[in-house]
Enzyme design. Sequence first.
Site, PDB file in Angstrom:
ATOM      1  N   PHE A 166     -12.329  -6.216  -5.974  1.00  0.00           N
ATOM      2  CA  PHE A 166     -12.465  -4.987  -6.749  1.00  0.00           C
ATOM      3  C   PHE A 166     -11.406  -3.988  -6.288  1.00  0.00           C
ATOM      4  CE2 PHE A 166     -17.245  -5.215  -8.043  1.00  0.00           C
ATOM      5  CZ  PHE A 166     -17.024  -6.471  -8.573  1.00  0.00           C
ATOM      6  N   GLU A 167     -10.640  -3.476  -7.226  1.00  0.00           N
ATOM      7  CA  GLU A 167      -9.590  -2.515  -6.905  1.00  0.00           C
ATOM      8  C   GLU A 167      -9.737  -1.285  -7.790  1.00  0.00           C
ATOM      9  OE1 GLU A 167      -5.730  -4.380  -6.937  1.00  0.00           O
ATOM     10  OE2 GLU A 167      -6.437  -6.171  -5.901  1.00  0.00           O
ATOM     11  N   GLY A 168      -8.772  -0.387  -7.680  1.00  0.00           N
ATOM     12  CA  GLY A 168      -8.742   0.790  -8.547  1.00  0.00           C
ATOM     13  C   GLY A 168      -9.991   1.635  -8.431  1.00  0.00           C
TER      14      GLY A 168
END
Length: 601
Positions: free
Chosen positions: A387-389
């Site tokens: 999971f990024e951003g």
Amino acid sequence: MDRPRRTRSVLAALTAALLAVPGLTALSSPAQAADADLARNGGFESGLDGWSCTAGTTVGSPVHSGSAALQATPAGSDNAQCAQTVTVQPNSQYTLSGYVRGSYVYLGASGTGTTDVSTWTQSAPDWQKLTTTFTTGAATTKVTVYTHGWYGTGAYYADDVSLVGPGGSTGQPPAAPGGLRAGSVTSSTVALSWTAVTGATSYAVYRDGAKVQTVSGTSATVTGLSPSTAYSFQVTAVNDAGESAKSAAVTATTTAGSSGGTSDLPTHALVGYLHASFANGSGYTRMADVPDSWDVIDLAFGEPTSATSGDIRFTRCPVTECPNVESDADFKAAIKAKQAAGKKVLISIGGQNGQVQLTTTAARDAFVSSVSNIIDTYGLDGLDIDFEGHSLSLNADDTDFKNPKTPVIVNLISALKTLKAKYGSKFVLTMAPETFFVQMGYQFYGTGKFGGQDPRCGAYLPVVYALRDDLTLLHVQDYNSGPIMGLDNQYHSMGGADFHIAMTDMLLTGFPVAGDANNVFPPLRPDQVAIGMPASTNAGNGYVTPAEVTKTLDCLTKKSNCGSYPTHGTWPALRGLMTWSVNWDRYSNWEFQHTFDGYFG
């Protein structure tokens, strides 16, 4: 991870005019009889002992005298400062001098209590002496002397740094600490705490008579212990005058070992992401063509139908985009062949473009159902969370990583625990957060006590903490990262072994969250940690050469070749390396794979 259809923008280059520092010309009068050289290890003959450096090392050539000198290389937003704090007397005059070479080299002193000073040279092709003087203030007992370069101008060298003047009063060592007690205990760690001692500037922790840590607060977690083993601990208090007597001893016995989700991986594992749903400049790599060196293969990526749906879909690369893509049948057969050879194949969820926000229990349940469908369809071994951003962000009232309140955090933890329970002990669970979401939590957590901070800061910590007994591997992305403060309270920047050493040491040592010594993120086991690196310069910012990879592994597993960062242990059981990506490594003639194979055999 970079999703190849989008080029990650490069940070804007720093543009700053050099501000000429006025020259300081008055030299001190001849030293008095009581004057002494107060700089410790000013010739760098004992490595960096006494110095704190952001990007420094010692070299045998060139030197001004003796057998060693400092070499430091500015990079990015780091000017490669090396500094040490010296005890001085109030209302006294001091002369600071040193020999330097290189472009834009500075020598200075701060915290003088009067006017901080520095002197510099724009160009010193050979050794050049810099000298400046200052007078301490009426209440000044310590000053910091330093040398640094300038951004982007290459390496500089320094040698024979001296600070001449009256020596400061060292006083008496502090009293021995009291109240030493053991707190939480795992199979490899023991948490300790004790009562503060007046006048102490730090504390040394001893395990069975050997010093193993130095900390600034009144708690520490000793790592690297063996399961079901009794240990004796003592603590001393330290100040400029020396070290106190040892405290009374306390004993603690570690718990029995647990598999903790190791899922029969090899002792040292190579992890790589395989571009399975897209093509880019690295080209498509068929599953059957992934070499046997890769122990964990993460299929990139499963992505949601919308950011908040929780409904994850995995779509293989179409023939129009990947002309050499294999059929579904061949893809599944290749996965089975890898598994028969002892490899693990996972679905990785997220990536740069795959924002996943489980804001509701319905989204949580959809996540569990859809991810299970992908795992079952392709016969996979588990799940990687990438999971990024803005996938993970903490609500303003969510301040305790051990007891999270934010729905996207709570629901993700619940979903992962459900999947782990469904598939059993052999289910492989890995995570690939960015440094901002993990190690940055040492300084900041969420919006902070007074608000105004980025709510994503440290947001992975509650997830890792809650799943620590189920987590197979944490491989933080040590790339595409800004400078991060390590446990030495210095900022560390990408591009060399120092960054990987400092970031990994934080995971294996544990750290107070947002500087709160009473709220410590406990260390992970070394077999749960792999180091994330880009496979090539094309793969992401922060590429390091094979030599720097080797230095990183030497320091963390053997405590040799360490450079300037003081690690808190030695971890021969460190699980291994992760890279973005298998495809980019193939594009670069398998340089990353060959480095891993050459080191671990």
